[in-house]
Design an enzyme around this catalytic site. Structure first.
Site, PDB file in Angstrom:
ATOM      1  N   GLY A 145     -15.839   3.104 -15.465  1.00  0.00           N
ATOM      2  CA  GLY A 145     -14.638   2.442 -15.368  1.00  0.00           C
ATOM      3  C   GLY A 145     -14.462   1.261 -14.407  1.00  0.00           C
ATOM      4  O   GLY A 145     -13.672   1.344 -13.457  1.00  0.00           O
TER       5      GLY A 145
ATOM      6  N   TYR B 118       0.858  -1.192  -0.007  1.00  0.00           N
ATOM      7  CA  TYR B 118      -0.112  -0.012  -0.100  1.00  0.00           C
ATOM      8  C   TYR B 118       0.907   1.325  -0.025  1.00  0.00           C
ATOM      9  O   TYR B 118       0.515   2.257  -0.562  1.00  0.00           O
ATOM     10  CB  TYR B 118      -0.864   0.057   1.262  1.00  0.00           C
ATOM     11  CG  TYR B 118      -2.158  -1.074   1.051  1.00  0.00           C
ATOM     12  CD1 TYR B 118      -2.286  -2.087   1.459  1.00  0.00           C
ATOM     13  CD2 TYR B 118      -3.048  -0.459   0.045  1.00  0.00           C
ATOM     14  CE1 TYR B 118      -3.128  -3.133   1.130  1.00  0.00           C
ATOM     15  CE2 TYR B 118      -4.247  -1.382  -0.421  1.00  0.00           C
ATOM     16  CZ  TYR B 118      -3.947  -2.767   0.356  1.00  0.00           C
ATOM     17  OH  TYR B 118      -5.173  -3.619   0.030  1.00  0.00           O
TER      18      TYR B 118
ATOM     19  N   HIS C 210     -14.640   1.351  -0.527  1.00  0.00           N
ATOM     20  CA  HIS C 210     -13.569   0.441  -0.398  1.00  0.00           C
ATOM     21  C   HIS C 210     -12.512   1.141   0.408  1.00  0.00           C
ATOM     22  O   HIS C 210     -11.296   0.587   0.510  1.00  0.00           O
ATOM     23  CB  HIS C 210     -12.890  -0.247  -1.656  1.00  0.00           C
ATOM     24  CG  HIS C 210     -14.005  -1.063  -2.221  1.00  0.00           C
ATOM     25  ND1 HIS C 210     -13.814  -1.471  -3.581  1.00  0.00           N
ATOM     26  CD2 HIS C 210     -15.104  -1.704  -1.813  1.00  0.00           C
ATOM     27  CE1 HIS C 210     -14.904  -2.393  -3.792  1.00  0.00           C
ATOM     28  NE2 HIS C 210     -15.610  -2.374  -2.711  1.00  0.00           N
TER      29      HIS C 210
ATOM     30  N   ASN D 138     -12.731   3.331  -5.692  1.00  0.00           N
ATOM     31  CA  ASN D 138     -11.237   3.566  -5.688  1.00  0.00           C
ATOM     32  C   ASN D 138     -11.031   4.127  -4.550  1.00  0.00           C
ATOM     33  O   ASN D 138     -11.623   4.843  -3.724  1.00  0.00           O
ATOM     34  CB  ASN D 138     -11.029   4.558  -6.771  1.00  0.00           C
ATOM     35  CG  ASN D 138     -11.354   4.133  -8.118  1.00  0.00           C
ATOM     36  OD1 ASN D 138     -11.680   2.922  -8.360  1.00  0.00           O
ATOM     37  ND2 ASN D 138     -11.679   5.227  -8.903  1.00  0.00           N
TER      38      ASN D 138
ATOM     39  N   ARG E  81       1.549   1.796  -3.561  1.00  0.00           N
ATOM     40  CA  ARG E  81       0.470   2.321  -4.148  1.00  0.00           C
ATOM     41  C   ARG E  81       0.152   3.792  -3.823  1.00  0.00           C
ATOM     42  O   ARG E  81      -0.436   4.734  -4.795  1.00  0.00           O
ATOM     43  CB  ARG E  81      -0.745   1.337  -4.017  1.00  0.00           C
ATOM     44  CG  ARG E  81      -0.862   0.044  -4.662  1.00  0.00           C
ATOM     45  CD  ARG E  81      -2.005  -0.556  -4.690  1.00  0.00           C
ATOM     46  NE  ARG E  81      -3.244  -0.228  -4.948  1.00  0.00           N
ATOM     47  CZ  ARG E  81      -4.280  -0.520  -4.758  1.00  0.00           C
ATOM     48  NH1 ARG E  81      -4.621  -1.517  -4.019  1.00  0.00           N
ATOM     49  NH2 ARG E  81      -5.408  -0.017  -5.377  1.00  0.00           N
TER      50      ARG E  81
HETATM   51  N1  APR Z   1     -11.455   4.628 -18.910  1.00  0.00           N
HETATM   52  C1  APR Z   1     -12.722   3.986 -18.599  1.00  0.00           C
HETATM   53  N2  APR Z   1     -12.958   2.743 -18.117  1.00  0.00           N
HETATM   54  C2  APR Z   1     -11.460   2.095 -18.327  1.00  0.00           C
HETATM   55  C3  APR Z   1     -10.499   2.705 -18.751  1.00  0.00           C
HETATM   56  C4  APR Z   1     -10.501   4.048 -18.967  1.00  0.00           C
HETATM   57  N3  APR Z   1      -9.414   4.767 -19.548  1.00  0.00           N
HETATM   58  N4  APR Z   1      -9.324   1.739 -18.665  1.00  0.00           N
HETATM   59  C5  APR Z   1     -10.121   0.638 -18.218  1.00  0.00           C
HETATM   60  N5  APR Z   1     -11.194   0.743 -18.037  1.00  0.00           N
HETATM   61  C6  APR Z   1     -12.319  -0.285 -17.641  1.00  0.00           C
HETATM   62  C7  APR Z   1     -12.042  -1.525 -17.830  1.00  0.00           C
HETATM   63  O1  APR Z   1     -12.506  -2.039 -19.038  1.00  0.00           O
HETATM   64  C8  APR Z   1     -12.801  -2.415 -16.625  1.00  0.00           C
HETATM   65  O2  APR Z   1     -14.158  -2.465 -17.106  1.00  0.00           O
HETATM   66  O3  APR Z   1     -12.123  -0.170 -15.962  1.00  0.00           O
HETATM   67  C9  APR Z   1     -12.655  -1.362 -15.504  1.00  0.00           C
HETATM   68  C10 APR Z   1     -11.655  -1.872 -14.279  1.00  0.00           C
HETATM   69  O4  APR Z   1     -12.271  -2.958 -13.870  1.00  0.00           O
HETATM   70  P1  APR Z   1     -11.260  -3.433 -12.551  1.00  0.00           P
HETATM   71  O5  APR Z   1     -10.052  -3.274 -12.889  1.00  0.00           O
HETATM   72  O6  APR Z   1     -11.864  -4.922 -12.341  1.00  0.00           O
HETATM   73  O7  APR Z   1     -11.421  -2.258 -11.552  1.00  0.00           O
HETATM   74  P2  APR Z   1     -12.839  -2.130 -10.513  1.00  0.00           P
HETATM   75  O8  APR Z   1     -14.161  -2.679 -11.163  1.00  0.00           O
HETATM   76  O9  APR Z   1     -12.793  -0.643  -9.801  1.00  0.00           O
HETATM   77  O10 APR Z   1     -12.530  -3.322  -9.239  1.00  0.00           O
HETATM   78  C11 APR Z   1     -13.566  -3.215  -8.378  1.00  0.00           C
HETATM   79  O11 APR Z   1     -11.744  -4.910  -6.992  1.00  0.00           O
HETATM   80  O12 APR Z   1     -10.012  -5.481  -6.572  1.00  0.00           O
HETATM   81  C12 APR Z   1     -10.974  -4.915  -6.085  1.00  0.00           C
HETATM   82  O13 APR Z   1     -10.964  -3.391  -4.478  1.00  0.00           O
HETATM   83  C13 APR Z   1     -10.858  -3.382  -5.782  1.00  0.00           C
HETATM   84  O14 APR Z   1     -12.340  -1.599  -5.803  1.00  0.00           O
HETATM   85  C14 APR Z   1     -11.650  -2.651  -6.833  1.00  0.00           C
HETATM   86  C15 APR Z   1     -12.856  -3.597  -7.089  1.00  0.00           C
END
Ligand code: APR
Length: 233
Positions: A173, A54, A105, A88, A57
């Site tokens: 996203g 962390y 989170h 996020n 990050r």
């Molecule tokens: N703009 C918009 N969306 C985007 C971009 C961008 N530039 N780049 C990637 N993405 C999209 C991807 O297509 C995907 O659908 O963002 C999403 C990211 O998905 P994850 O990586 O799974 O992230 P997230 O959904 O926030 O994960 C949820 O999982 O690991 C845990 O606690 C962590 O809060 C997180 C949770």
């Protein structure tokens, strides 16, 4: 009816600020095992490794800047009743000028006790490093104020009640892979106007009624804001 706009953001919101997402190729979970760095068991087994993960990050997030999508949401908040609910743990929404940001989170810029009274007090971390010697007044070691896999999501009820009342709901996203956060898409009313902004929107399992904007956040958010402002006028 009083307009209530909910922006529900995930890691894709911060991707154009240079912060890795989790499940895209070369994402965070490709290079780290969740069970080593993001569970209560990991903390018990090796708190230094978790803290170091962390700290790294946190350093990246401090060095990153909000992108145009963060600023656009902050602008919209000045024009309409907007609540951000983010998965996020970065503070880019706030640094772009958004207030009313609910961190489902947690927030990496804060720490809390690793003891039994975790949720009581959160402490702002100066700089990017949380060290082993940083103790909470209760004597327990300070841990990042983030929700690990397997932990409760304390603000989930509040998030559900906000989404229930939304007249406009925008997902930006998120792969909608993680529960209970992903359940929020099922909590908005039939009559609410709904969008998802994601370059992979077509691949995401989303209920009918959502307008799919197959774009990155920086471009897609501008498109959505235009449509929201039209619907408000
Ligand atoms: N703009 C918009 N969306 C985007 C971009 C961008 N530039 N780049 C990637 N993405 C999209 C991807 O297509 C995907 O659908 O963002 C999403 C990211 O998905 P994850 O990586 O799974 O992230 P997230 O959904 O926030 O994960 C949820 O999982 O690991 C845990 O606690 C962590 O809060 C997180 C949770």
């Amino acid at each position: 009816m009083k307009q209530s706009i909910i922006v529900f953001s995930g890691a894709g919101m911060s991707a154009e600020s240079g912060i890795q997402t989790f499940r895209d190729s070369n994402g965070l979970w490709e290079n780290h095992n969740i069970h080593d760095v993001a569970t209560p068991q990991a903390w018990k087994k090796n708190p230094d490794l978790v803290s170091e993960f962390y700290n790294h990050r946190r350093k990246q997030i401090i060095q990153a800047e909000p992108n145009a999508a963060h600023f656009a949401i902050a602008y919209l908040q000045k024009k309409a009743n907007v609540q951000v609910i983010t998965q996020n743990i970065d503070d880019l929404h706030e640094r772009a000028g958004s207030s009313r940001v609910l961190h489902l989170h947690g927030n990496i810029r804060y720490a809390k006790s690793s003891g039994p009274n975790q949720e009581k007090t959160h402490y702002r971390i100066n700089g990017h490093e949380l060290k082993a010697i940083d103790l909470c007044p209760d004597g327990y070691r300070l841990r990042p104020h983030v929700v690990w896999f397997g932990e409760d999501v304390p603000l989930m009820e509040k998030a559900i009640s906000l989404v229930n009342k939304a007249t406009h709901f925008v997902v930006i996203g998120s792969s909608l892979n993680v529960y209970p956060a992903a359940n929020l898409i099922m909590c908005c009313s039939q009559n609410a106007k709904k969008w998802i902004v994601d370059p992979k929107a077509l691949e995401i399992n989303i209920p009918s009624g959502f307008t799919l904007i197959n774009e990155k956040a920086v471009d897609g958010v501008t498109t959505v804001i235009k449509q929201i402002m039209n619907s408000l006028s």
